[in-house]
Design an enzyme around this catalytic site. Structure first.
Site, short mmCIF file in Angstrom:
data_model
loop_
_atom_site.label_atom_id
_atom_site.label_comp_id
_atom_site.label_asym_id
_atom_site.label_seq_id
_atom_site.Cartn_x
_atom_site.Cartn_y
_atom_site.Cartn_z
N HIS A 55 0.82 -1.21 0.00
CA HIS A 55 0.00 0.00 0.00
C HIS A 55 0.85 1.26 0.00
O HIS A 55 0.49 2.27 -0.60
CB HIS A 55 -0.92 -0.01 1.23
CG HIS A 55 -1.97 1.06 1.22
ND1 HIS A 55 -3.10 0.99 0.44
CD2 HIS A 55 -2.04 2.24 1.87
CE1 HIS A 55 -3.83 2.08 0.62
NE2 HIS A 55 -3.22 2.85 1.48
N GLU A 99 -7.98 7.32 -4.95
CA GLU A 99 -7.44 6.42 -3.92
C GLU A 99 -8.48 5.34 -3.62
O GLU A 99 -9.67 5.51 -3.89
CB GLU A 99 -7.13 7.20 -2.63
CG GLU A 99 -5.81 7.93 -2.63
CD GLU A 99 -4.62 7.07 -2.24
OE1 GLU A 99 -4.81 5.84 -2.07
OE2 GLU A 99 -3.52 7.62 -2.11
N SER A 100 -8.02 4.26 -3.02
CA SER A 100 -8.93 3.17 -2.66
C SER A 100 -9.05 3.03 -1.15
O SER A 100 -8.13 3.38 -0.41
CB SER A 100 -8.42 1.85 -3.24
OG SER A 100 -7.18 1.49 -2.65
N HIS A 101 -10.19 2.52 -0.72
CA HIS A 101 -10.41 2.14 0.67
C HIS A 101 -11.21 0.84 0.66
O HIS A 101 -12.28 0.74 1.26
CB HIS A 101 -11.13 3.25 1.44
CG HIS A 101 -10.33 3.72 2.62
ND1 HIS A 101 -10.90 4.08 3.83
CD2 HIS A 101 -9.01 3.89 2.80
CE1 HIS A 101 -9.95 4.45 4.68
NE2 HIS A 101 -8.80 4.34 4.07
N ASN A 102 -10.64 -0.15 -0.03
CA ASN A 102 -11.36 -1.40 -0.28
C ASN A 102 -11.52 -2.28 0.96
O ASN A 102 -12.63 -2.62 1.36
CB ASN A 102 -10.65 -2.19 -1.37
CG ASN A 102 -10.53 -1.43 -2.67
OD1 ASN A 102 -11.32 -0.51 -2.93
ND2 ASN A 102 -9.56 -1.75 -3.49
N ARG A 122 -7.87 15.26 1.68
CA ARG A 122 -6.64 15.82 2.26
C ARG A 122 -5.50 15.83 1.25
O ARG A 122 -4.69 16.75 1.22
CB ARG A 122 -6.24 15.04 3.52
CG ARG A 122 -7.10 15.36 4.72
CD ARG A 122 -6.49 14.85 6.02
NE ARG A 122 -6.33 13.40 6.02
CZ ARG A 122 -7.30 12.54 6.26
NH1 ARG A 122 -8.54 12.99 6.49
NH2 ARG A 122 -7.07 11.24 6.26
N ASP A 274 -0.19 15.17 4.44
CA ASP A 274 -1.28 14.69 5.29
C ASP A 274 -0.88 13.36 5.91
O ASP A 274 0.01 12.66 5.42
CB ASP A 274 -2.56 14.55 4.48
CG ASP A 274 -2.73 13.18 3.86
OD1 ASP A 274 -3.58 12.41 4.33
OD2 ASP A 274 -2.00 12.88 2.89
N SER A 319 -5.36 7.75 12.80
CA SER A 319 -6.43 8.69 13.15
C SER A 319 -6.53 9.75 12.04
O SER A 319 -5.52 10.17 11.48
CB SER A 319 -6.11 9.36 14.49
OG SER A 319 -6.14 8.42 15.53
N GLN A 320 -7.73 10.15 11.77
CA GLN A 320 -8.00 11.02 10.61
C GLN A 320 -7.82 12.50 10.93
O GLN A 320 -7.64 12.90 12.07
CB GLN A 320 -9.42 10.76 10.12
CG GLN A 320 -9.63 9.34 9.63
CD GLN A 320 -8.88 9.05 8.36
OE1 GLN A 320 -9.28 9.48 7.27
NE2 GLN A 320 -7.78 8.32 8.47
N GLY A 556 -1.87 8.19 -8.71
CA GLY A 556 -2.98 7.29 -8.46
C GLY A 556 -2.71 6.39 -7.28
O GLY A 556 -2.05 6.78 -6.31
#
Length: 770
Positions: A55, A99-102, A122, A274, A319-320, A556
């Protein structure tokens, strides 16, 4: 017998299981010891685990990505930064990325999807751009599965929650349903921003002695090891990885957007990054490595939301809504005041140092000290052997021919009338209306959305600076996300080429000139020879097609290991799905068209060559339960000519509507135009060597259906003759309250507008209602 030297892993202060739990292979542990000259401690092991994950470091895909074209006259920032930046002229600069969050979305759909939106936003405003739009590319299993329904509803709710609250419109995208994605959904989010700062903000730390500021939210234990989690297969035990899913706060992110843009405009920010995947570890190491310097950071200065956190937990937390800034020395208080005014945390947590290391302090001691390049640049790269011939499943699929289907005649096939077959296709959730999805999104916030979702082949927004009135802003941006995973599964090279071509075609259908690409490569395990073969040829296809269409890749995401381990321990990969996010420029948004017919009596033209094929088609999969054959062939020259003619026809005012011919063939394309306008049409097509089902439902590249006023017929046909030669035909007329199709001089199909509309609009809600 000569004694073999002892391997470092044999003397490691960790068990093999502990090392493997960090996603580190035995041979990688040996490399870590070489780079450090010693064994790592627990915190350092975790840092290597996340930074050496696929990743973060693309260790299996980096050699393939290098072939992508990345330069062009409009490209201001290419791969390597938080987002790509392109020049749209007139002082307009666009930042964009996908972006992915699979995996997080598979485990916790709402937060997984929501934080996927937050993370990509971000990336955009970290460059100094104000986010102006979001698109998404989503894949789920079949909707008759209760598990799929839960994931689907949760993902859509998460995207709408975050985007709506943060005030960025979700203007378009795509949604597909297939059993291949049952346990491993794909949630790819693309964001677009308009640069607000004079200078593009980069991420390379500079200036020894400059303070390093931590700004934004607090740090907790949520999202622990998310990067490593995203780089592993999903198993039955993956539900235990819920802590690896982050929790977002869109209202705090909105404040962070405003504070960052205000801070960047002061000129006091030297660099910004970020905290996404790998959190503090990634931001410190990447900023240091890119700048050729080091960063020293004290974890005791970091605002924490939980007590008793260890160095390992601080460093791996995801943490976001957090950022790391390098400020000009002496101006840190000026920046801190801005963030405090927006209700955000802002502290000096470290400094830039000359020694090129990441040095982490915790409770008065050095908790970690690693060369920055060992984490961020000098990472493992794996070169896999490519299969010398296509895998057996491909060879079997390519041997399929339409002769294996039941006989088709003018009445239908297998006891089904052609009208019934079309209704089944329109009832397929992959083809049907996605209004259930996009009605949950605020797609008009910011008041710049020119084309609403579902109205055209691409989304269109007005490019307007904050101080500019809507009337004075006529330059537009069109955006789309595209990929047919079944095409890529059946031919990775051709399928990837077709994904790029369709993205460019969709932009052309609204009058936009394609400019640049961001891609999201969603694949299974590269350690599987078949998986790597798919990735290898798909990347070749993307590289070639992007060169042909002059759409450089600005960056990407690579998301591998998208597969589920079943009860027998066998991996079940998704279809290889390289999603293409593409943006294009529209000189005048007053000359944009959608896909709906505009007026009774308008003439319908087919641009391109009518040469449909059933291979890899939606018809073959849905009606005959067969996934086989080859996807349509693409002729680059013809494709570019068709797209150019469509764009120019729109700009000259000839073309009143445009819609590409995609899944479901010409019958579905015509039905969609009829549904959008609530106007019928009568169309006749001809190909002497094609079956009736090929004529109706066969799929093809390089075909666009347009409508033109009869008053423009002569000048339009002269234009077509000059630009397309013989590669076009007049196929029908708009009017009536039915969709009527004749093929090879045989009347095959006639359906009322009410029947096709009802079927198409209710397909998804109906499946969710029980």
């Amino acid at each position: 017998m000569e004694k073999q030297p002892q391997r470092a892993i044999e003397t490691a202060p960790f068990s093999p299981e502990e090392i493997a739990a960090e996603g580190i292979k035995p041979e990688e542990y040996e490399e870590i010891v070489k780079r450090l000259g010693r064994h790592p401690n627990r915190a350092e092991l975790g840092m290597f685990g996340v930074m050496w994950s696929e990743h973060c470091c693309y260790k299996n895909s980096k050699p393939l990505l290098s072939q992508f074209p990345t330069r062009g006259e409009r490209i201001l920032v290419g791969p390597g930064e938080n987002a790509g930046v392109v020049d749209f002229g007139n002082g307009l600069k666009i930042a964009f990325k996908i972006e992915s969050h699979n995996h997080p979305s598979a485990i916790e759909p709402f937060q997984g999807a929501a934080t996927g939106v937050g993370g990509i936003l971000r990336d955009i405003f970290t460059m100094g751009a104000r986010p102006i739009a979001v698109l998404n590319s989503l894949r789920f299993g079949n909707l008759d599965n209760p598990h799929t329904k839960r994931i689907f509803q949760g993902v859509v709710a998460g995207i709408s929650h975050y985007g709506n609250c943060v005030g960025v419109p979700t203007i378009g995208g795509e949604v597909y349903f297939d059993a291949a994605y049952k346990d491993n959904p794909l949630v790819n989010v693309m964001a677009i921003g308009l640069m607000e700062t004079e200078e593009i903000v980069k991420s390379a730390a500079r200036g020894v002695g400059n303070p390093v500021l931590y700004v934004g939210s607090t740090t907790g234990r949520d999202g622990m090891g998310g990067a490593s989690f995203a780089s592993a297969e999903l198993t039955e035990d993956s539900m235990d990885d819920r802590p690896a899913v982050q929790v977002g706060d869109p209202f705090l992110e909105k404040c962070l957007i405003e504070a960052c843009l205000e801070a960047f405009k002061t000129g006091a920010v030297v660099a910004a990054q970020d905290m996404g995947a790998a959190g503090i570890t990634c931001s410190t190491s990447e900023m240091a490595a890119k700048g050729g310097v080091g960063i020293e950071l004290d974890l005791d200065k970091i605002p924490a939301r939980e007590t008793g956190m260890t160095a390992y937990e601080y460093l791996l937390s995801e943490s976001q809504e957090r950022m790391l800034l390098v400020a000009q020395k002496g101006r840190e208080e000026e920046l801190i005041a801005i963030f405090k005014r927006w209700g955000l945390h802002a502290v000096v947590a470290g400094r830039v140092i000359a020694e090129p290391v990441v040095r982490i302090w915790h409770q008065g001691n050095i908790a970690a000290e690693i060369p920055a390049t060992a984490l961020a640049e000098n990472t493992p790269v794996y070169h896999h052997q490519v299969l010398s011939e296509p895998p057996s499943y491909i060879q079997k699929a390519w041997s399929w021919t339409p002769l294996q289907l039941p006989q088709a005649d003018e009445k239908g096939i297998g006891g089904q009338k052609w009208g019934d077959v079309l209704l089944k296709l329109l009832d397929s959730p992959s083809i049907a209306s996605k209004k259930w999805v996009y009605r949950q999104y605020d797609y008009q916030v910011q008041n710049n959305t020119v084309v609403l979702p579902g109205k055209a082949d691409a989304a269109v927004i007005r490019l307007r600076r904050l101080e500019e009135s809507p009337e004075g802003a006529i330059i537009g941006l069109a955006a789309t996300t595209d990929c047919n995973g079944r095409y890529v599964y059946l031919d990775p090279y051709r399928g990837a080429v077709l994904a790029v071509a369709e993205a460019a075609r969709n932009l052309s259908c609204v009058g936009a000139t394609p400019v640049a690409v961001t891609d999201n490569l969603n694949f299974g395990s590269p350690e599987n020879p078949v998986g790597y073969w798919q990735l290898y040829y798909a990347c070749r296809g993307i590289a070639e097609a992007c060169s042909q269409f002059n759409t450089p890749v600005t960056g990407g995401n690579v998301s591998l290991y998208n597969e589920t381990i079943d009860k027998e321990g066998k991996p079940q990969p998704i279809y290889p799905t390289p999603v293409i996010g593409m943006i294009g420029i529209i000189p005048d948004i007053r000359r944009v068209v959608g896909q709906s017919w505009q007026q009774e009596g308008d003439l319908i033209y087919l641009l391109g060559e009518f040469n449909p094929t059933l291979g890899a088609s939606e018809y073959l999969a849905l009606i005959h339960h067969t996934v086989a054959g080859k996807p349509p062939y693409l002729d680059y020259d013809l494709e570019k000519q068709v797209q150019s003619a469509c764009r120019e026809g729109i700009r000259l005012g000839y073309v009143k509507s445009a819609h590409d011919c995609a899944e479901g063939g010409i019958a579905v394309a015509l039905a969609e135009c009829c549904i959008a306008s609530q106007l019928g049409c009568q169309v006749a097509v001809y190909h002497p060597h094609k079956r009736f089902d090929e004529l109706l439902f066969g799929e093809m590249a390089s075909v666009i259906i347009v409508s033109v006023s009869p008053q423009q017929q002569t000048v339009w046909e002269d234009f077509l003759q000059a630009n397309l030669g013989s590669s076009w035909q007049l196929i029908g007329k708009v009017g009536g309250n039915c969709l009527t199709i004749t093929a090879n001089n045989v009347h095959l199909l006639e359906l009322s507008l009410s029947d096709i509309t009802e079927t198409w609009t209710t397909a998804i809600p109906r499946r969710l209602s029980f």
